[in-house]
Design a protein around this motif. Sequence first.
Motif, PDB file in Angstrom:
ATOM      1  N   ILE A 370      12.573  -8.371  -2.510  1.00 59.12           N
ATOM      2  CA  ILE A 370      12.900  -6.956  -2.696  1.00 59.12           C
ATOM      3  C   ILE A 370      11.717  -6.070  -2.320  1.00 59.12           C
ATOM      4  O   ILE A 370      11.879  -5.075  -1.608  1.00 59.12           O
ATOM      5  N   LEU A 371      10.538  -6.451  -2.782  1.00 58.78           N
ATOM      6  CA  LEU A 371       9.346  -5.629  -2.546  1.00 58.78           C
ATOM      7  C   LEU A 371       9.085  -5.339  -1.074  1.00 58.78           C
ATOM      8  O   LEU A 371       8.785  -4.185  -0.721  1.00 58.78           O
ATOM      9  N   PRO A 372       9.195  -6.322  -0.150  1.00 52.56           N
ATOM     10  CA  PRO A 372       8.900  -6.003   1.261  1.00 52.56           C
ATOM     11  C   PRO A 372       9.766  -4.901   1.843  1.00 52.56           C
ATOM     12  O   PRO A 372       9.342  -4.204   2.771  1.00 52.56           O
ATOM     13  N   TYR A 373      10.974  -4.706   1.314  1.00 48.10           N
ATOM     14  CA  TYR A 373      11.876  -3.711   1.879  1.00 48.10           C
ATOM     15  C   TYR A 373      11.697  -2.325   1.267  1.00 48.10           C
ATOM     16  O   TYR A 373      12.311  -1.364   1.731  1.00 48.10           O
ATOM     17  N   ILE A 374      10.875  -2.189   0.223  1.00 50.48           N
ATOM     18  CA  ILE A 374      10.645  -0.872  -0.358  1.00 50.48           C
ATOM     19  C   ILE A 374       9.211  -0.405  -0.146  1.00 50.48           C
ATOM     20  O   ILE A 374       8.898   0.742  -0.442  1.00 50.48           O
ATOM     21  N   VAL A 375       8.367  -1.286   0.370  1.00 52.67           N
ATOM     22  CA  VAL A 375       6.976  -0.891   0.611  1.00 52.67           C
ATOM     23  C   VAL A 375       6.905   0.260   1.606  1.00 52.67           C
ATOM     24  O   VAL A 375       6.097   1.186   1.461  1.00 52.67           O
ATOM     25  N   GLY A 376       7.757   0.227   2.628  1.00 53.41           N
ATOM     26  CA  GLY A 376       7.758   1.288   3.626  1.00 53.41           C
ATOM     27  C   GLY A 376       8.078   2.638   3.013  1.00 53.41           C
ATOM     28  O   GLY A 376       7.410   3.644   3.304  1.00 53.41           O
ATOM     29  N   TYR A 377       9.117   2.683   2.164  1.00 44.90           N
ATOM     30  CA  TYR A 377       9.445   3.930   1.488  1.00 44.90           C
ATOM     31  C   TYR A 377       8.290   4.395   0.603  1.00 44.90           C
ATOM     32  O   TYR A 377       7.983   5.584   0.529  1.00 44.90           O
ATOM     33  N   LEU A 378       7.652   3.439  -0.060  1.00 44.52           N
ATOM     34  CA  LEU A 378       6.516   3.789  -0.909  1.00 44.52           C
ATOM     35  C   LEU A 378       5.387   4.386  -0.075  1.00 44.52           C
ATOM     36  O   LEU A 378       4.748   5.364  -0.482  1.00 44.52           O
ATOM     37  N   MET A 379       5.128   3.823   1.098  1.00 54.16           N
ATOM     38  CA  MET A 379       4.085   4.357   1.968  1.00 54.16           C
ATOM     39  C   MET A 379       4.399   5.776   2.408  1.00 54.16           C
ATOM     40  O   MET A 379       3.511   6.642   2.457  1.00 54.16           O
ATOM     41  N   VAL A 380       5.669   6.024   2.742  1.00 55.76           N
ATOM     42  CA  VAL A 380       6.068   7.355   3.204  1.00 55.76           C
ATOM     43  C   VAL A 380       5.811   8.401   2.125  1.00 55.76           C
ATOM     44  O   VAL A 380       5.114   9.406   2.337  1.00 55.76           O
ATOM     45  N   TYR A 381       6.373   8.174   0.949  1.00 55.92           N
ATOM     46  CA  TYR A 381       6.273   9.180  -0.103  1.00 55.92           C
ATOM     47  C   TYR A 381       4.881   9.218  -0.724  1.00 55.92           C
ATOM     48  O   TYR A 381       4.465  10.262  -1.230  1.00 55.92           O
ATOM     49  N   ALA A 382       4.172   8.095  -0.693  1.00 54.40           N
ATOM     50  CA  ALA A 382       2.793   8.108  -1.177  1.00 54.40           C
ATOM     51  C   ALA A 382       1.919   8.958  -0.265  1.00 54.40           C
ATOM     52  O   ALA A 382       1.046   9.703  -0.736  1.00 54.40           O
ATOM     53  N   SER A 383       2.139   8.863   1.049  1.00 55.35           N
ATOM     54  CA  SER A 383       1.372   9.666   1.987  1.00 55.35           C
ATOM     55  C   SER A 383       1.618  11.152   1.767  1.00 55.35           C
ATOM     56  O   SER A 383       0.682  11.960   1.742  1.00 55.35           O
ATOM     57  N   MET A 384       2.879  11.516   1.566  1.00 54.67           N
ATOM     58  CA  MET A 384       3.193  12.920   1.326  1.00 54.67           C
ATOM     59  C   MET A 384       2.678  13.376  -0.033  1.00 54.67           C
ATOM     60  O   MET A 384       2.189  14.504  -0.182  1.00 54.67           O
ATOM     61  N   SER A 385       2.771  12.519  -1.036  1.00 59.01           N
ATOM     62  CA  SER A 385       2.279  12.882  -2.365  1.00 59.01           C
ATOM     63  C   SER A 385       0.765  13.024  -2.378  1.00 59.01           C
ATOM     64  O   SER A 385       0.224  13.835  -3.137  1.00 59.01           O
ATOM     65  N   LEU A 386       0.078  12.241  -1.557  1.00 57.50           N
ATOM     66  CA  LEU A 386      -1.377  12.327  -1.497  1.00 57.50           C
ATOM     67  C   LEU A 386      -1.814  13.708  -1.035  1.00 57.50           C
ATOM     68  O   LEU A 386      -2.774  14.282  -1.565  1.00 57.50           O
ATOM     69  N   GLY A 387      -1.109  14.247  -0.052  1.00 60.64           N
ATOM     70  CA  GLY A 387      -1.417  15.609   0.378  1.00 60.64           C
ATOM     71  C   GLY A 387      -1.188  16.618  -0.731  1.00 60.64           C
ATOM     72  O   GLY A 387      -1.973  17.554  -0.918  1.00 60.64           O
ATOM     73  N   GLY A 388      -0.120  16.412  -1.520  1.00 62.70           N
ATOM     74  CA  GLY A 388       0.152  17.301  -2.647  1.00 62.70           C
ATOM     75  C   GLY A 388      -0.922  17.224  -3.713  1.00 62.70           C
ATOM     76  O   GLY A 388      -1.275  18.237  -4.333  1.00 62.70           O
ATOM     77  N   ILE A 389      -1.447  16.017  -3.945  1.00 61.33           N
ATOM     78  CA  ILE A 389      -2.511  15.862  -4.934  1.00 61.33           C
ATOM     79  C   ILE A 389      -3.773  16.589  -4.481  1.00 61.33           C
ATOM     80  O   ILE A 389      -4.457  17.227  -5.285  1.00 61.33           O
ATOM     81  N   ILE A 390      -4.091  16.500  -3.187  1.00 61.21           N
ATOM     82  CA  ILE A 390      -5.267  17.202  -2.664  1.00 61.21           C
ATOM     83  C   ILE A 390      -5.117  18.706  -2.866  1.00 61.21           C
ATOM     84  O   ILE A 390      -6.066  19.396  -3.278  1.00 61.21           O
ATOM     85  N   ILE A 391      -3.911  19.239  -2.608  1.00 64.11           N
ATOM     86  CA  ILE A 391      -3.676  20.660  -2.843  1.00 64.11           C
ATOM     87  C   ILE A 391      -3.790  20.979  -4.331  1.00 64.11           C
ATOM     88  O   ILE A 391      -4.368  22.003  -4.731  1.00 64.11           O
TER      89      ILE A 391
END
Length: 475
Positions: A370-391
């Motif tokens: 299960i984990l290999p198929y959700i890592v990509g989604y996690l990377m996508v939203y983590a990348s966007m959330s990281l920008g939000g945290i910086i702001i």
Amino acid sequence: MTDTPSPSDANVTVRTRLDRIPTSATRAWLVGAVLLILPEVGALIQFTLSALPLGETAVAVADRIPVLLSRETIPNQGTLVPGEGWQGTFLGLSPARAWGLRVGLIYLYGALCLYWIWRGYLLYRNRYRTAGWTPFDDVVSRFRGHRWGQFGLLVVLAFLILAVFAPALGPTTLEQNAIDPYSYELDYYDEDTGDVETITVGAANTDTTSQGIDGRNVGPLTYDQYDRFHPFGTLPSGQDLFTQVALGARVSLFIGLLAITISGVIATSLALISAYYGGIVDLAIVLVSDATQSLPQLLVVILLSVVLSQTWLAGLYSGGVLLALIFALTGWPSLWRAVRGPALQVSERTWVDAADSYGLAPRTTMRRHILPYIVGYLMVYASMSLGGIIIGVSGLSFLGLGISPPTPEWGRLVDVGQPLLTTMSWHIAVLPGTLIVIVVTGFNALGDGVRDAIDAETDLSSEEETSAAASGAGG
């Protein structure tokens, strides 16, 4: 002995393959990695010892370890003596050129390290990986054609190099620039006396302030009267702005990575549990998530940062650890909701049922299937959330909360320069603010590129169509 594993090695571990197949390519890659690390191993030791409570003696010993790309190796501060040129700079270059040379070499070194890591991944994939193909291979192939995502990747990598090599990139040090400037001296040529004079850095900063009026402004890419080059100009206190910006990038990166790592672990663990067990377990996690997400995050972050400002957590990394924990504990529901749907979708696939029928432990099934198929989604939203945290961190610092001085932070720099925005000292607020916009846009662009490259739903449907076609052909 061949370099490429045979099909019979499909179930052999990577460690066994490394022992059985010591290829020349592997040895060459390891030698190259060692050669890349050696020039900067001194900086790594210095950073590690300075972060540990080992006393000033250990730090002083670490400072004696030579570092190739450092301010000591390529000095950019010197004195312009008429008829003799620049004294004290690298090879007699002007401070601007010496600083530019060091910056260019650091970014070249960082790019070379990233390239070598990529070569190591290709070596692992082609020679030692047990599977001949993984979904990640298709993700990489699709991402190579995504120009917007590649732009985001370049911005993020440039930001990472800026943060990692911040102490060496700045024209001066934080200690000299802000913490204890009156304990350091610099030489300059005095035209009135016709001789080289000495002045403390603190006194020089007082004479080179940027306050938005004639005679009180040191703009970007200019020298002050003490022969110091300022790539981004100076602050109203006379401190070098680029040094503060570079070190502020490290602070933002630390908080963002720590916060997104903690929230990502929480979100992924709960998503796997929700998808595998379902029912009352999934409902309980939904209720906890809804309760957490119903609170206004910004107000909660402000409230907690004020309430906990006097605790021992606030003393860790000038409050950076506390901010990371607050952003992580208030932001995990959004990541969890982003990966819960794909996890539920994958949990209904036949291979998960087959894994259960073979008697695999639930934790093993979740991790492998299960984990290999959700890592990509996690990377996508983590990348966007990281920008939000910086702001978010910048916004708190802009309001006077968050990171405590003298540790630099981009939002505080914008706050300092806001009253001077319409004057000739506009650079104080505009340059850090522009960097915030570029970095956040880069993280969002990278997230868009990864999202389009993953396209997990298409992959899953394609696998179903392929299986159906194969069954029809077999019938």
